[in-house]
Design a protein around this motif. Structure first.
Motif, PDB file in Angstrom:
ATOM      1  N   ALA A  48       0.832  -1.213   0.000  1.00 27.74           N
ATOM      2  CA  ALA A  48       0.000   0.000   0.000  1.00 27.74           C
ATOM      3  C   ALA A  48       0.864   1.260   0.000  1.00 27.74           C
ATOM      4  O   ALA A  48       0.547   2.224  -0.704  1.00 27.74           O
ATOM      5  N   CYS A  51       2.292   1.736  -3.555  1.00 25.93           N
ATOM      6  CA  CYS A  51       1.259   2.128  -4.516  1.00 25.93           C
ATOM      7  C   CYS A  51       0.721   3.527  -4.242  1.00 25.93           C
ATOM      8  O   CYS A  51       0.413   4.270  -5.177  1.00 25.93           O
ATOM      9  N   ALA A  52       0.622   3.900  -2.965  1.00 30.38           N
ATOM     10  CA  ALA A  52       0.168   5.254  -2.632  1.00 30.38           C
ATOM     11  C   ALA A  52       1.169   6.284  -3.133  1.00 30.38           C
ATOM     12  O   ALA A  52       0.792   7.308  -3.729  1.00 30.38           O
ATOM     13  N   THR A  55       0.954   6.441  -7.005  1.00 29.65           N
ATOM     14  CA  THR A  55      -0.263   7.122  -7.447  1.00 29.65           C
ATOM     15  C   THR A  55      -0.142   8.630  -7.250  1.00 29.65           C
ATOM     16  O   THR A  55      -0.478   9.408  -8.150  1.00 29.65           O
ATOM     17  N   ALA A  56       0.331   9.062  -6.083  1.00 29.08           N
ATOM     18  CA  ALA A  56       0.476  10.492  -5.822  1.00 29.08           C
ATOM     19  C   ALA A  56       1.494  11.115  -6.772  1.00 29.08           C
ATOM     20  O   ALA A  56       1.264  12.203  -7.318  1.00 29.08           O
ATOM     21  N   CYS A 146      -5.735  -0.623  -1.683  1.00 29.85           N
ATOM     22  CA  CYS A 146      -5.733   0.324  -0.557  1.00 29.85           C
ATOM     23  C   CYS A 146      -4.751   1.466  -0.792  1.00 29.85           C
ATOM     24  O   CYS A 146      -5.071   2.640  -0.543  1.00 29.85           O
ATOM     25  N   GLY A 147      -3.562   1.155  -1.265  1.00 28.79           N
ATOM     26  CA  GLY A 147      -2.550   2.180  -1.515  1.00 28.79           C
ATOM     27  C   GLY A 147      -2.940   3.115  -2.636  1.00 28.79           C
ATOM     28  O   GLY A 147      -2.711   4.328  -2.554  1.00 28.79           O
ATOM     29  N   THR A 148      -3.534   2.579  -3.691  1.00 27.94           N
ATOM     30  CA  THR A 148      -3.943   3.417  -4.808  1.00 27.94           C
ATOM     31  C   THR A 148      -5.038   4.387  -4.382  1.00 27.94           C
ATOM     32  O   THR A 148      -5.010   5.567  -4.747  1.00 27.94           O
ATOM     33  N   ALA A 150      -5.520   5.502  -1.333  1.00 30.74           N
ATOM     34  CA  ALA A 150      -4.877   6.494  -0.458  1.00 30.74           C
ATOM     35  C   ALA A 150      -4.081   7.512  -1.269  1.00 30.74           C
ATOM     36  O   ALA A 150      -4.148   8.721  -1.007  1.00 30.74           O
ATOM     37  N   GLY A 151      -3.329   7.055  -2.256  1.00 30.41           N
ATOM     38  CA  GLY A 151      -2.571   7.965  -3.113  1.00 30.41           C
ATOM     39  C   GLY A 151      -3.472   8.886  -3.909  1.00 30.41           C
ATOM     40  O   GLY A 151      -3.171  10.070  -4.100  1.00 30.41           O
ATOM     41  N   ALA A 170      -4.316   6.738 -11.033  1.00 28.57           N
ATOM     42  CA  ALA A 170      -4.752   5.619 -10.191  1.00 28.57           C
ATOM     43  C   ALA A 170      -4.902   4.343 -11.015  1.00 28.57           C
ATOM     44  O   ALA A 170      -4.485   3.269 -10.581  1.00 28.57           O
TER      45      ALA A 170
END
Length: 173
Positions: A48, A51-52, A55-56, A146-148, A150-151, A170
């Protein structure tokens, strides 16, 4: 008639304990992942985080041409996406993959006897292998989703709105 009746009653789970019925590869993988929530949580968290961050970073690059300037509590803040940031994110994702592999390895090591029993009752090597791969995929996909999300929330917070470019970032992650 008494000869056909079993002498012992089947064991019932204790009060408050839910019995899981395992019918195949997927349900066994889910049961095994849920069985060790601490390890699973660490693997999910590692994926997560990577990936966050990805994505950010992609969101900043796509939506803002690589730089965001805003204010946080009255202070000016500038966020810029550079090549070294992408390298750091890729290293984080690589390390999270190693973390998931380690979690799956530890789970396999703890359940050697169970795998031996499954093979003794007719499960082939391929089927047992699919259980292990399904566990790794479940941990990885849960962390990625979950990480995507959140990002995406972080990037949308920086943008002040949910831009279409952020959704592309995303989806790419």
């Amino acid at each position: 008639a008494g000869i056909l009746q079993p002498r012992a009653q089947p064991a019932r789970p204790a009060r408050g304990v839910r019995s899981t019925v395992v019918r195949g590869v997927r349900s066994l993988a889910v049961a095994n992942v849920v069985r060790s929530p601490g390890r699973t949580g660490l693997g999910v968290l590692a994926v997560a985080l990577g990936c966050a961050a990805l994505t950010a970073l992609l969101g900043i690059t796509l939506a803002f041409n690589g730089a965001v300037v805003g204010s946080v509590l009255g202070d000016a803040v500038s966020v810029r996406a550079r090549e070294i940031d992408y390298v750091a994110v890729l290293v984080t994702i690589l390390l999270s993959s190693v973390a998931v592999a380690d979690v799956v390895f530890l789970n396999m090591r703890d359940r050697r006897a169970e795998f031996a029993v499954l093979q003794a009752v007719g499960w082939g090597d391929g089927r047992v292998r699919r259980v292990v791969l399904a566990e790794a995929a479940l941990i990885g996909c849960t962390g990625a989703v979950c990480g995507t999300v959140a990002g995406l929330a972080v990037a949308a917070g920086l943008a002040g709105e949910l831009r279409p470019e952020l959704l592309v970032a995303a989806a790419t992650t």
